[in-house]
Design a protein around this motif. Structure first.
Motif, PDB file in Angstrom:
ATOM      1  N   MET A  10       4.256  30.611  38.590  1.00 24.73           N
ATOM      2  CA  MET A  10       3.879  31.614  37.591  1.00 24.73           C
ATOM      3  C   MET A  10       5.010  31.765  36.585  1.00 24.73           C
ATOM      4  SD  MET A  10       2.344  34.295  40.442  1.00 24.73           S
ATOM      5  CE  MET A  10       1.749  35.575  39.357  1.00 24.73           C
ATOM      6  N   LYS A  11       4.718  31.443  35.333  1.00 20.61           N
ATOM      7  CA  LYS A  11       5.758  31.502  34.304  1.00 20.61           C
ATOM      8  C   LYS A  11       5.516  32.672  33.362  1.00 20.61           C
ATOM      9  CE  LYS A  11       7.402  30.535  30.058  1.00 20.61           C
ATOM     10  NZ  LYS A  11       6.866  30.789  28.701  1.00 20.61           N
ATOM     11  N   PHE A  12       6.562  33.437  33.085  1.00 19.76           N
ATOM     12  CA  PHE A  12       6.449  34.596  32.201  1.00 19.76           C
ATOM     13  C   PHE A  12       7.320  34.408  30.973  1.00 19.76           C
ATOM     14  CE2 PHE A  12       5.222  35.921  36.372  1.00 19.76           C
ATOM     15  CZ  PHE A  12       4.112  36.728  36.136  1.00 19.76           C
ATOM     16  N   ARG A  15      13.656  24.685  22.429  1.00 16.86           N
ATOM     17  CA  ARG A  15      13.054  26.009  22.338  1.00 16.86           C
ATOM     18  C   ARG A  15      11.666  26.011  22.977  1.00 16.86           C
ATOM     19  NH1 ARG A  15      15.854  29.733  19.368  1.00 16.86           N
ATOM     20  NH2 ARG A  15      14.747  31.065  20.857  1.00 16.86           N
ATOM     21  N   GLY A  16      11.389  27.053  23.701  1.00 17.79           N
ATOM     22  CA  GLY A  16      10.117  27.130  24.414  1.00 17.79           C
ATOM     23  C   GLY A  16      10.122  26.352  25.725  1.00 17.79           C
ATOM     24  N   GLY A  17      11.310  25.888  26.132  1.00 16.56           N
ATOM     25  CA  GLY A  17      11.408  24.963  27.257  1.00 16.56           C
ATOM     26  C   GLY A  17      11.083  25.525  28.631  1.00 16.56           C
ATOM     27  N   SER A  18      10.960  26.834  28.747  1.00 16.30           N
ATOM     28  CA  SER A  18      10.602  27.387  30.058  1.00 16.30           C
ATOM     29  C   SER A  18       9.216  26.927  30.501  1.00 16.30           C
ATOM     30  CB  SER A  18      10.631  28.918  30.044  1.00 16.30           C
ATOM     31  OG  SER A  18      11.923  29.361  29.728  1.00 16.30           O
ATOM     32  N   ASP A  19       8.342  26.673  29.536  1.00 14.30           N
ATOM     33  CA  ASP A  19       7.023  26.132  29.887  1.00 14.30           C
ATOM     34  C   ASP A  19       7.185  24.805  30.617  1.00 14.30           C
ATOM     35  OD1 ASP A  19       5.799  28.202  28.481  1.00 14.30           O
ATOM     36  OD2 ASP A  19       5.617  27.036  26.636  1.00 14.30           O
ATOM     37  N   THR A  20       8.091  23.981  30.118  1.00 11.89           N
ATOM     38  CA  THR A  20       8.293  22.669  30.728  1.00 11.89           C
ATOM     39  C   THR A  20       8.924  22.804  32.112  1.00 11.89           C
ATOM     40  OG1 THR A  20       8.410  21.641  28.568  1.00 11.89           O
ATOM     41  CG2 THR A  20       9.399  20.416  30.389  1.00 11.89           C
TER      42      THR A  20
HETATM   43 MG    MG Z   1       7.126  30.185  24.749  1.00 14.67          MG
END
Ligand code: MG
Ligand code: ASP
Length: 418
Positions: free
Chosen positions: A26-28, A170-175
């Protein structure tokens, strides 16, 4: 094409664990953990999933604008911060939020442990600021899950093959989340965010836009590459390559969101078009007097993700993401090419898996655009996308008109999942 820059398949030590309950990642996102109250809500959501029996791994982004603030701070200290040190600094944001979530979980009476990307076994290459994951060594996560803990992993970061801290762009938490879901053989990767899912167009621009229940990986790649901001492009490539099912949904409700998964018949037949995306600003370059092979070689070396390419006689027009601009400018300068950047262009894209088998989408697109008196500048297509550049002040009404032309405001447009 941006989507052709596939990451090589990283090695994932997926362990078969017969009999173990399902695992969920689960990613927030940053807005979901922006303040202490929200952090407590995320904690209880994770605990809820654990209580319903799943093995739970939480991945969090930095709180609110923390990453932006850290980047700005670096530039106040140094005009050109060294990439290694910048990664050392900006990886901190995720470390903060995941420690806080772990504390809040403990207060709810459930055991939790926070891990940095490095501790979680996320090994990357050495490209600071845009590192790619080369391996996930998940033993430590498995061990903690076996001890009945919720595991929190700091998103957006890893440790390089040279033992330096890296960040994934940037946005790398999705990955991070998708890579962990792949490595752990999770049932799904849930991406919790401040929107309800993926829409047929940006709802701020098109109030009748519908939430899509299902989108194929290919469509999501095109949507993410062409302006839908909900997922990092690379995370979608990763999910597709490893067959990780993604569920993009709201942090603030229990409503189902959008599933991103293998294509199926209903995506091809019912709603040909999944959405109309746009960007208001695009970096478009026009280059003269360089052979394409040379040009693209040096852009690739500079790690510029070239998107649209159009060649006209000795001129080459190409676009690239805005964040790649400094790299593109450097590469062009080094080539000694004659080049200029075209300003004031935006891009509108019509995306849909059904285009592959149904003619007439291009005809309807361009008839609609002509009806508006808008002149498309460069056109680029893929089997499931028609994109064109246009003066940026024309973007909004063009998106609205195309959304209407393809009847994306109707219930049919939503598609079904399951
Ligand atoms: Mg993001
Ligand atoms: N905090 C990082 C960023 O702002 C990574 C992320 O949010 O996914 O880009």
């Amino acid at each position: 094409m941006a989507e052709a820059a596939y990451e090589t398949l990283p090695e994932l030590e997926t362990e078969e664990r017969p009999g173990s309950a399902g695992t969920v990642v689960m990613k927030f996102g940053g807005t979901s953990v922006a303040d202490p109250e929200k952090i407590r809500r995320v904690a209880s959501r994770l605990v809820g999933a654990r209580r319903s029996g799943a093995r739970v791994v939480g991945v969090v982004s930095a709180m609110g604008y923390h990453t932006d603030e850290l980047v700005a701070l670096a530039h106040k200290v140094s005009p050109r911060p060294k990439p290694r040190e910048l990664d050392m600094l900006i990886s901190v944001g995720e470390r903060v939020s995941c420690a806080l979530v772990a504390m809040a979980i403990a207060d709810l009476g459930t055991d939790a442990i926070s891990l940095t990307g490095s501790q979680a076994g996320i090994v990357t290459d050495t490209a600071h600021g845009r590192a790619k994951i080369v391996e996930v060594k998940a033993h430590r996560i498995h061990r903690a899950l076996d001890e009945d803990r919720i595991v929190l992993v700091a998103g957006f970061q890893g440790v390089s093959t040279e033992y330096d801290i890296t960040t994934l762009g940037r946005g790398g938490s999705d990955t991070t989340a998708v890579a962990l879901a792949g490595a752990l053989g999770a049932d799904a990767c849930e991406i919790y965010t401040d929107v309800d899912g993926v829409f047929t167009a940006d709802p701020r621009l098109v109030p009748e836009a519908r939430k899509l229940h299902a989108v194929s990986y290919e469509e999501m790649l095109e949507l993410a590459a062409s302006g839908a901001r909900v997922l990092q492009l690379r995370s979608v490539e990763f999910a597709r390559n490893h067959g990780v099912k993604l569920h993009v949904r709201s942090t603030f409700t229990d409503e189902p969101g959008t599933w991103i998964r293998e294509e199926d018949e209903r995506m091809l037949e019912k709603a040909l078009i999944s959405g109309v995306t746009h960007t208001v600003e695009e970096a478009v370059y026009e280059v003269e007097g360089v052979a394409p092979a040379e040009l693209f070689e040096s852009l690739a070396t500079a790690e510029v993700n070239v998107d649209t390419v159009i060649q006209m006689d000795s001129r080459i027009v190409f676009s690239a993401p805005l964040e790649d601009r400094p790299h593109a400018e450097q590469a062009l300068a080094a080539l000694g090419a004659r080049w200029s950047e075209q300003h004031g262009l935006g891009k509108v894209s019509v995306v849909g898996a059904g285009m592959k088998s149904h003619p007439g989408v291009a005809a309807r697109t361009f008839a609609t655009v002509r009806g508006l008196g808008v002149e498309p500048r460069f056109v680029a297509t893929s089997p499931i996308k028609i994109a064109f550049y246009l003066p940026h002040e024309e973007v909004d009404r063009t998106v609205r008109a195309l959304h209407e032309a393809f009847e994306l405001g109707s219930a049919e447009a939503e598609r079904q999942h399951a």
